[in-house]
Enzyme design. Sequence first.
Site, PDB file in Angstrom:
ATOM      1  N   ASP A 131       0.986  -1.128   0.431  1.00  0.00           N
ATOM      2  CA  ASP A 131       0.523   0.384  -0.165  1.00  0.00           C
ATOM      3  C   ASP A 131       0.808   0.906  -0.256  1.00  0.00           C
ATOM      4  O   ASP A 131       1.576   1.156   0.782  1.00  0.00           O
ATOM      5  CB  ASP A 131      -1.073  -0.088   1.542  1.00  0.00           C
ATOM      6  CG  ASP A 131      -1.931   0.994   1.034  1.00  0.00           C
ATOM      7  OD1 ASP A 131      -1.999   1.053   0.238  1.00  0.00           O
ATOM      8  OD2 ASP A 131      -2.732   1.408   1.881  1.00  0.00           O
ATOM      9  N   ASN A 149     -11.109  -3.285  -4.601  1.00  0.00           N
ATOM     10  CA  ASN A 149     -10.613  -2.090  -5.195  1.00  0.00           C
ATOM     11  C   ASN A 149     -11.392  -1.737  -6.543  1.00  0.00           C
ATOM     12  O   ASN A 149     -10.466  -0.602  -6.965  1.00  0.00           O
ATOM     13  CB  ASN A 149      -9.019  -2.987  -5.630  1.00  0.00           C
ATOM     14  CG  ASN A 149      -8.120  -2.628  -4.209  1.00  0.00           C
ATOM     15  OD1 ASN A 149      -6.858  -2.827  -4.415  1.00  0.00           O
ATOM     16  ND2 ASN A 149      -7.968  -1.324  -4.097  1.00  0.00           N
TER      17      ASN A 149
END
Length: 246
Positions: free
Chosen positions: A26, A74
């Site tokens: 991330d 996502n």
Amino acid sequence: MKWLRKKQTGQLDTTQLPRHIAIIMDGNGRWAKSRGLPRKAGHAAGAENFRTVATYCKEIGIEYLTVYAFSTENWKRPADEVQELMGLLERYLREAIGQMERDRVRMKFFGDTSVLSAGLQQLITETEEISRRFEGVQVNICLNYGGRDDILQAAVAYAKDYAADKAPILTEARFADYLYSAGVPDPDLVIRPSGEYRLSNFLLWQLAYSEFYFTDTLWPNFGPRELDRAIAAFQQRDRRYGGVSK
Ligand code: IPE
Ligand code: IPE
Ligand code: MG
């Protein structure tokens, strides 16, 4: 004392490595933003860093590396970003297939890949197929992966076997055989860069007793030295599994 000396010299104690490291990759977007670049440049840098970290894991003798590349959540991102991520993955897999004989990394995919493009699905099958015979390090890429989806699809698969009279008596270990991670030991160490303190639906079942490591470093900057630091922190943990210290 011995360990402290090693730490001070910046070396890694390779005698007590985690067998399995899991990483939530991330911070690509923020990495790009901080450089005034578009988010896609962050994803490209993140993909490049994945290569570096995977190679390093292989070098130092990590047996399993599991990375979170694309979550079931996502898909909420703008279509062009999703497309960019899928395109990067496709490029990465093409290159990986081309270099497989050299790299000798076994690759697996966790997640529901059936909804991905036919081209990507083909590449995934090919990658898994060709790399099946390699030993040393196994890299699991979580793609369209969600921890809840993982548990749910396992329950559905078990129910099917049950209806067909093929189901074993359920134990934790046997249930784990229905998860995407079947046959892979649970992660010893899970790393989340980028300053977020959450799992974001990553490996909910498998992380029950993993050691957590959080850092503000953004994923494209999380290189081998950062991984050494995470492993050094792991080596200081007392894993009691509900028992008492040895
Ligand atoms: C991780 O980076 C990549 C994926 C989730 C696919 P992000 O894109 O989430 O980066 P930030 O969190 O916006 O910085
Ligand atoms: C987690 O990162 C998923 C991946 C790294 C693939 P996100 O950026 O999607 O997580 P949130 O939205 O911050 O929870
Ligand atoms: Mg993010």
